[in-house]
Design an enzyme around this catalytic site. Sequence first.
Site, PDB file in Angstrom:
ATOM      1  N   ASP A 182     123.196  51.502  47.483  1.00 56.45           N
ATOM      2  CA  ASP A 182     122.058  51.963  48.270  1.00 56.45           C
ATOM      3  C   ASP A 182     121.603  50.772  49.100  1.00 56.45           C
ATOM      4  OD1 ASP A 182     119.750  52.819  49.399  1.00 56.45           O
ATOM      5  OD2 ASP A 182     118.796  53.496  47.541  1.00 56.45           O
TER       6      ASP A 182
ATOM      7  N   ASN B 196     127.298  49.561  58.392  1.00 51.59           N
ATOM      8  CA  ASN B 196     127.472  50.834  59.097  1.00 51.59           C
ATOM      9  C   ASN B 196     126.536  51.928  58.573  1.00 51.59           C
ATOM     10  OD1 ASN B 196     129.175  53.171  60.366  1.00 51.59           O
ATOM     11  ND2 ASN B 196     129.249  53.540  58.158  1.00 51.59           N
TER      12      ASN B 196
ATOM     13  N   TYR C  45     114.330  57.232  64.934  1.00 54.51           N
ATOM     14  CA  TYR C  45     115.697  56.690  65.057  1.00 54.51           C
ATOM     15  C   TYR C  45     115.772  55.686  66.209  1.00 54.51           C
ATOM     16  CZ  TYR C  45     120.857  56.744  65.115  1.00 54.51           C
ATOM     17  OH  TYR C  45     122.195  56.403  65.071  1.00 54.51           O
TER      18      TYR C  45
ATOM     19  N   THR D 202     130.486  63.211  64.229  1.00 51.35           N
ATOM     20  CA  THR D 202     130.344  63.197  62.766  1.00 51.35           C
ATOM     21  C   THR D 202     129.225  64.166  62.396  1.00 51.35           C
ATOM     22  OG1 THR D 202     128.597  61.542  62.619  1.00 51.35           O
ATOM     23  CG2 THR D 202     130.848  60.700  62.777  1.00 51.35           C
TER      24      THR D 202
ATOM     25  N   LEU E  82     126.422  63.499  61.415  1.00 55.95           N
ATOM     26  CA  LEU E  82     125.124  62.982  61.875  1.00 55.95           C
ATOM     27  C   LEU E  82     124.618  63.700  63.130  1.00 55.95           C
ATOM     28  CD1 LEU E  82     124.002  59.327  61.872  1.00 55.95           C
ATOM     29  CD2 LEU E  82     124.212  60.388  64.107  1.00 55.95           C
TER      30      LEU E  82
HETATM   31  P1  NDP Z   1     127.616  59.937  58.536  1.00 58.62           P
HETATM   32  O1  NDP Z   1     126.429  60.675  58.091  1.00 58.62           O
HETATM   33  O2  NDP Z   1     128.878  60.653  58.816  1.00 58.62           O
HETATM   34  O3  NDP Z   1     127.957  58.757  57.493  1.00 58.62           O
HETATM   35  C1  NDP Z   1     126.946  57.894  57.078  1.00 58.62           C
HETATM   36  C2  NDP Z   1     127.425  57.039  55.930  1.00 58.62           C
HETATM   37  O4  NDP Z   1     126.326  56.169  55.544  1.00 58.62           O
HETATM   38  C3  NDP Z   1     127.794  57.848  54.695  1.00 58.62           C
HETATM   39  O5  NDP Z   1     128.885  57.237  54.068  1.00 58.62           O
HETATM   40  C4  NDP Z   1     126.535  57.724  53.821  1.00 58.62           C
HETATM   41  O6  NDP Z   1     126.817  57.811  52.449  1.00 58.62           O
HETATM   42  C5  NDP Z   1     126.125  56.305  54.136  1.00 58.62           C
HETATM   43  N1  NDP Z   1     124.735  56.055  53.771  1.00 58.62           N
HETATM   44  C6  NDP Z   1     123.617  56.680  54.183  1.00 58.62           C
HETATM   45  N2  NDP Z   1     122.526  56.154  53.573  1.00 58.62           N
HETATM   46  C7  NDP Z   1     122.984  55.162  52.761  1.00 58.62           C
HETATM   47  C8  NDP Z   1     122.358  54.244  51.881  1.00 58.62           C
HETATM   48  N3  NDP Z   1     121.018  54.216  51.704  1.00 58.62           N
HETATM   49  N4  NDP Z   1     123.131  53.363  51.212  1.00 58.62           N
HETATM   50  C9  NDP Z   1     124.473  53.363  51.354  1.00 58.62           C
HETATM   51  N5  NDP Z   1     125.131  54.219  52.170  1.00 58.62           N
HETATM   52  C10 NDP Z   1     124.386  55.101  52.867  1.00 58.62           C
HETATM   53  O7  NDP Z   1     127.108  59.133  59.855  1.00 58.62           O
HETATM   54  P2  NDP Z   1     127.941  58.395  60.990  1.00 58.62           P
HETATM   55  O8  NDP Z   1     129.261  58.027  60.482  1.00 58.62           O
HETATM   56  O9  NDP Z   1     127.838  59.183  62.234  1.00 58.62           O
HETATM   57  O10 NDP Z   1     127.022  57.098  61.200  1.00 58.62           O
HETATM   58  C11 NDP Z   1     127.411  55.804  60.788  1.00 58.62           C
HETATM   59  C12 NDP Z   1     126.568  54.792  61.557  1.00 58.62           C
HETATM   60  O11 NDP Z   1     126.815  54.917  62.964  1.00 58.62           O
HETATM   61  C13 NDP Z   1     125.064  54.969  61.375  1.00 58.62           C
HETATM   62  O12 NDP Z   1     124.450  53.703  61.293  1.00 58.62           O
HETATM   63  C14 NDP Z   1     124.647  55.676  62.634  1.00 58.62           C
HETATM   64  O13 NDP Z   1     123.296  55.444  62.957  1.00 58.62           O
HETATM   65  C15 NDP Z   1     125.590  55.034  63.656  1.00 58.62           C
HETATM   66  N6  NDP Z   1     125.797  55.792  64.872  1.00 58.62           N
HETATM   67  C16 NDP Z   1     126.259  57.092  64.809  1.00 58.62           C
HETATM   68  C17 NDP Z   1     126.432  57.809  65.989  1.00 58.62           C
HETATM   69  C18 NDP Z   1     126.897  59.238  65.998  1.00 58.62           C
HETATM   70  O14 NDP Z   1     126.735  59.896  67.046  1.00 58.62           O
HETATM   71  N7  NDP Z   1     127.484  59.768  64.929  1.00 58.62           N
HETATM   72  C19 NDP Z   1     126.146  57.186  67.300  1.00 58.62           C
HETATM   73  C20 NDP Z   1     125.680  55.831  67.225  1.00 58.62           C
HETATM   74  C21 NDP Z   1     125.531  55.168  66.054  1.00 58.62           C
HETATM   75  P3  NDP Z   1     126.469  59.159  51.588  1.00 58.62           P
HETATM   76  O15 NDP Z   1     127.344  60.198  52.134  1.00 58.62           O
HETATM   77  O16 NDP Z   1     126.779  58.720  50.209  1.00 58.62           O
HETATM   78  O17 NDP Z   1     125.011  59.447  51.818  1.00 58.62           O
END
Ligand code: NDP
Length: 291
Positions: free
Chosen positions: A60, A87, A152, A187, A189
């Site tokens: 976390d 990330n 955000y 993704t 998200l």
């Molecule tokens: P996803 O939701 O697909 O993946 C997010 C990942 O972060 C998951 O593995 C999740 O784990 C993990 N996570 C969330 N909260 C925690 C926590 N407290 N501790 C540890 N792990 C955590 O999102 P994306 O892959 O799209 O996003 C990844 C990054 O890229 C983020 O920082 C996002 O802001 C950034 N981003 C994304 C964009 C987009 O359009 N998708 C654009 C620009 C930036 P679990 O599943 O276990 O919760």
Amino acid sequence: MPHSLAGRIVAVTGGSRGIGFAISRAFRECGAHVAIGALDEAQLRSAADDLNLTCYSSLDVSDPGSFRTFLDKVTAALGPIDVLVNNAGIMPVGPLLAEDDELTRRTLDTDVLGMIVGTKRALELMIPRGRGHVVNICSVMGQTALPGMATYNACKAAAITFTDAARLEYRHTGVRISTILPGGVGTELIAGLDATVALPIPGTSRRIPLIRTVEPADVAHAVIRTVAADASRPRVYVPRIAGAFLGAQRLLPRAIGESLNLRLGGENARHADTDARRNYQNRISTTTSDG
Ligand code: NDP
């Protein structure tokens, strides 16, 4: 895939899905030893199986103790960490006043505190060795402001400025610090959101796409190129045109830039499809590292 990354030890937060998963896979393809951490243990195990990883651990990022334990476990299992990719992140969207205060706090703790703590711990480990690379996944949303995304936008703006300041402070230590700024990436998200920047055609419902969403693999390749370059990179936009677009917008008077932004899709977050986002919203509101 650069051979220079073979044998490197890479830790990826949020490596269990989305962009983090793609980054982990790309490093694996380069021959790196990869460790991933995330909240949801079942998803974590399944991702580790897919990637054939021996090192994964519940994490976390919003809990400094959990982050330290994660990095200690990775070091014990694989050796000193060469690359940390911060990330993990979450993105609530919708009317600000409908956002639960707990989710607001969770977003700040994950997207800002988590990145700050992760960067600090990595620097503590890397500076004595005089090398290493911290890659912070920020967002173009930290350089713009849109209705329905206030929390955000604020978090990613903080992440960008933090990463810049840390990079400058530690520029003579041999440790690299880079900022990656993706636009919309396909993704979960962005479920229920139209993240394309597009020009509406007057009198019709059609829009001409200017900046399309990219795939997680595109972000992963940008991260690989950045680390292989072995230099701090203050701004890596994915796609590159997103950086040019933001740069051009900064040249405009604020009122014109903002109104253009709203016309090109900036209102979309306010009108997100809440049904399509239900799973995601539920995940980011309730998942904890102990199940
Ligand atoms: P996803 O939701 O697909 O993946 C997010 C990942 O972060 C998951 O593995 C999740 O784990 C993990 N996570 C969330 N909260 C925690 C926590 N407290 N501790 C540890 N792990 C955590 O999102 P994306 O892959 O799209 O996003 C990844 C990054 O890229 C983020 O920082 C996002 O802001 C950034 N981003 C994304 C964009 C987009 O359009 N998708 C654009 C620009 C930036 P679990 O599943 O276990 O919760």
